[in-house]
Motif scaffolding. Structure first.
Motif, mmCIF file in Angstrom:
data_model
loop_
_atom_site.group_PDB
_atom_site.id
_atom_site.type_symbol
_atom_site.label_atom_id
_atom_site.label_comp_id
_atom_site.label_asym_id
_atom_site.label_seq_id
_atom_site.Cartn_x
_atom_site.Cartn_y
_atom_site.Cartn_z
ATOM 1 N N LYS A 186 0.871 -1.143 0.158
ATOM 2 C CA LYS A 186 0.044 0.087 0.003
ATOM 3 C C LYS A 186 0.865 1.146 -0.039
ATOM 4 O O LYS A 186 0.646 2.158 -0.761
ATOM 5 N N GLN A 187 1.936 1.221 0.694
ATOM 6 C CA GLN A 187 2.820 2.481 0.834
ATOM 7 C C GLN A 187 3.516 2.570 -0.417
ATOM 8 O O GLN A 187 3.614 3.926 -0.793
ATOM 9 N N GLU A 188 4.189 1.631 -1.177
ATOM 10 C CA GLU A 188 4.780 1.734 -2.347
ATOM 11 C C GLU A 188 3.717 2.159 -3.398
ATOM 12 O O GLU A 188 4.114 3.029 -4.266
ATOM 13 N N LEU A 189 2.414 1.726 -3.337
ATOM 14 C CA LEU A 189 1.609 2.130 -4.265
ATOM 15 C C LEU A 189 1.135 3.639 -4.203
ATOM 16 O O LEU A 189 1.176 4.478 -5.270
ATOM 17 N N THR A 190 0.942 4.186 -3.045
ATOM 18 C CA THR A 190 0.746 5.516 -2.795
ATOM 19 C C THR A 190 1.914 6.500 -3.070
ATOM 20 O O THR A 190 1.851 7.526 -3.993
ATOM 21 N N VAL A 191 3.116 5.798 -2.847
ATOM 22 C CA VAL A 191 4.436 6.769 -3.280
ATOM 23 C C VAL A 191 4.530 6.587 -4.828
ATOM 24 O O VAL A 191 4.851 7.723 -5.409
ATOM 25 N N GLU A 192 4.413 5.555 -5.541
ATOM 26 C CA GLU A 192 4.525 5.513 -6.961
ATOM 27 C C GLU A 192 3.661 6.435 -7.511
ATOM 28 O O GLU A 192 3.953 7.129 -8.686
ATOM 29 N N ARG A 193 2.309 6.547 -7.114
ATOM 30 C CA ARG A 193 1.153 7.228 -7.734
ATOM 31 C C ARG A 193 1.675 8.717 -7.391
ATOM 32 O O ARG A 193 1.469 9.669 -8.397
ATOM 33 N N ALA A 194 1.987 9.219 -6.525
ATOM 34 C CA ALA A 194 2.424 10.585 -6.219
ATOM 35 C C ALA A 194 3.815 10.908 -6.888
ATOM 36 O O ALA A 194 3.784 12.061 -7.615
ATOM 37 N N ALA A 195 4.642 10.261 -7.058
ATOM 38 C CA ALA A 195 5.833 10.433 -7.882
ATOM 39 C C ALA A 195 5.186 10.399 -9.476
ATOM 40 O O ALA A 195 5.741 11.310 -10.199
ATOM 41 N N ALA A 196 4.433 9.510 -9.905
ATOM 42 C CA ALA A 196 4.024 9.765 -11.342
ATOM 43 C C ALA A 196 3.217 11.022 -11.647
ATOM 44 O O ALA A 196 3.259 11.771 -12.687
ATOM 45 N N MET A 197 2.532 11.588 -10.580
ATOM 46 C CA MET A 197 1.603 12.880 -10.648
ATOM 47 C C MET A 197 2.597 14.041 -10.794
ATOM 48 O O MET A 197 2.674 14.942 -11.599
ATOM 49 N N ARG A 198 3.806 13.962 -10.052
ATOM 50 C CA ARG A 198 4.800 14.876 -10.257
ATOM 51 C C ARG A 198 5.673 14.904 -11.485
ATOM 52 O O ARG A 198 6.006 15.901 -12.033
ATOM 53 N N LEU A 199 5.860 13.725 -12.005
ATOM 54 C CA LEU A 199 6.736 13.672 -13.112
ATOM 55 C C LEU A 199 6.025 13.590 -14.418
ATOM 56 O O LEU A 199 6.503 14.040 -15.509
ATOM 57 N N ILE A 200 4.834 13.438 -14.534
ATOM 58 C CA ILE A 200 3.932 13.629 -15.865
ATOM 59 C C ILE A 200 2.777 14.273 -15.522
ATOM 60 O O ILE A 200 1.790 13.736 -14.965
ATOM 61 N N SER A 201 2.880 15.529 -16.050
ATOM 62 C CA SER A 201 1.572 16.648 -15.964
ATOM 63 C C SER A 201 0.623 15.838 -17.136
ATOM 64 O O SER A 201 1.224 15.529 -18.059
ATOM 65 N N THR A 202 -0.633 16.411 -16.918
ATOM 66 C CA THR A 202 -1.548 16.146 -18.001
ATOM 67 C C THR A 202 -1.118 16.768 -19.218
ATOM 68 O O THR A 202 -1.178 16.353 -20.324
ATOM 69 N N ASP A 203 -0.499 18.241 -19.287
ATOM 70 C CA ASP A 203 -0.036 18.855 -20.133
ATOM 71 C C ASP A 203 1.003 18.173 -20.967
ATOM 72 O O ASP A 203 1.028 18.015 -22.285
ATOM 73 N N ASP A 204 1.906 17.587 -20.393
ATOM 74 C CA ASP A 204 2.940 16.837 -20.725
ATOM 75 C C ASP A 204 2.624 15.679 -21.484
ATOM 76 O O ASP A 204 3.290 15.239 -22.578
ATOM 77 N N LEU A 205 1.673 14.825 -20.765
ATOM 78 C CA LEU A 205 1.183 13.696 -21.470
ATOM 79 C C LEU A 205 0.428 14.158 -22.756
ATOM 80 O O LEU A 205 0.668 13.319 -23.788
ATOM 81 N N ILE A 206 -0.257 14.983 -23.004
ATOM 82 C CA ILE A 206 -1.045 15.348 -24.080
ATOM 83 C C ILE A 206 0.069 15.667 -25.202
ATOM 84 O O ILE A 206 -0.216 15.281 -26.174
ATOM 85 N N ALA A 207 1.163 16.492 -24.697
ATOM 86 C CA ALA A 207 2.140 16.885 -25.654
ATOM 87 C C ALA A 207 2.886 15.535 -25.992
ATOM 88 O O ALA A 207 3.324 15.440 -27.285
ATOM 89 N N GLY A 208 3.035 14.728 -25.479
ATOM 90 C CA GLY A 208 3.598 13.642 -25.728
ATOM 91 C C GLY A 208 2.866 12.659 -26.830
ATOM 92 O O GLY A 208 3.397 11.994 -27.487
ATOM 93 N N VAL A 209 1.647 12.813 -26.488
ATOM 94 C CA VAL A 209 0.560 11.794 -27.291
ATOM 95 C C VAL A 209 0.631 12.344 -28.724
ATOM 96 O O VAL A 209 0.496 11.541 -29.573
ATOM 97 N N ARG A 210 0.640 13.794 -28.772
ATOM 98 C CA ARG A 210 0.840 14.376 -29.836
ATOM 99 C C ARG A 210 2.056 13.983 -30.818
ATOM 100 O O ARG A 210 2.001 13.857 -32.199
#
Length: 134
Positions: free
Chosen positions: A65-89
């Motif tokens: 549970k701790q690892e999942l919580t931390v991994e999700r927080a890290a993912a949010m920091r590393l990949i913004s929605t805008d960056d993800l959209i730009a990457g999909v382009r």
């Protein structure tokens, strides 16, 4: 005044361990054999552990549970929605998208897995606009 950033040391780690945070020494250890995207993802993951003040836990359920919580927080920091959209382009190929975002595939998959309905809708609309299949 905020907490001091942890020290970062590179050392060979056992097994499949990419990194770890030692609360007692306030040090993050990163395996130097990692490629740059995995190093970046691991460092942010371990920084989240440090900010939370996490310690190693012996209960498997709590650890997962701790690892999942931390991994999700890290993912949010590393990949913004805008960056993800730009990457999909640029690409809809997961491996190329991860490389474009400078993260490893696990981090990209974590971020995709926690997209909100609104984020998912915006990304799907962009994919449709580009005439690609997701």
């Amino acid at each position: 005044m905020g907490k001091a950033l942890p020290d970062i040391e590179y050392m060979l780690l056992p097994g499949a361990l990419n990194g770890l945070y030692d609360k007692q020494t306030h040090t993050i250890y990163i395996d130097p054999r990692l490629d740059p995207p995995t190093t970046r993802a691991t460092l942010v993951h371990e920084l989240v552990h440090a900010e939370r003040g996490d310690t190693a836990c012996c209960d498997a359920w709590f650890h997962a549970k701790q690892e999942l919580t931390v991994e999700r927080a890290a993912a949010m920091r590393l990949i913004s929605t805008d960056d993800l959209i730009a990457g999909v382009r640029e690409t809809c190929d997961d491996r190329h998208l991860a490389a474009w975002l400078e993260v490893d595939l696990d981090m990209l998959n974590t971020r995709i897995g926690i997209l909100t309905a609104a984020e998912r809708r915006v990304i799907e609309e962009e994919v449709d606009r580009l005439g690609r299949t997701a």
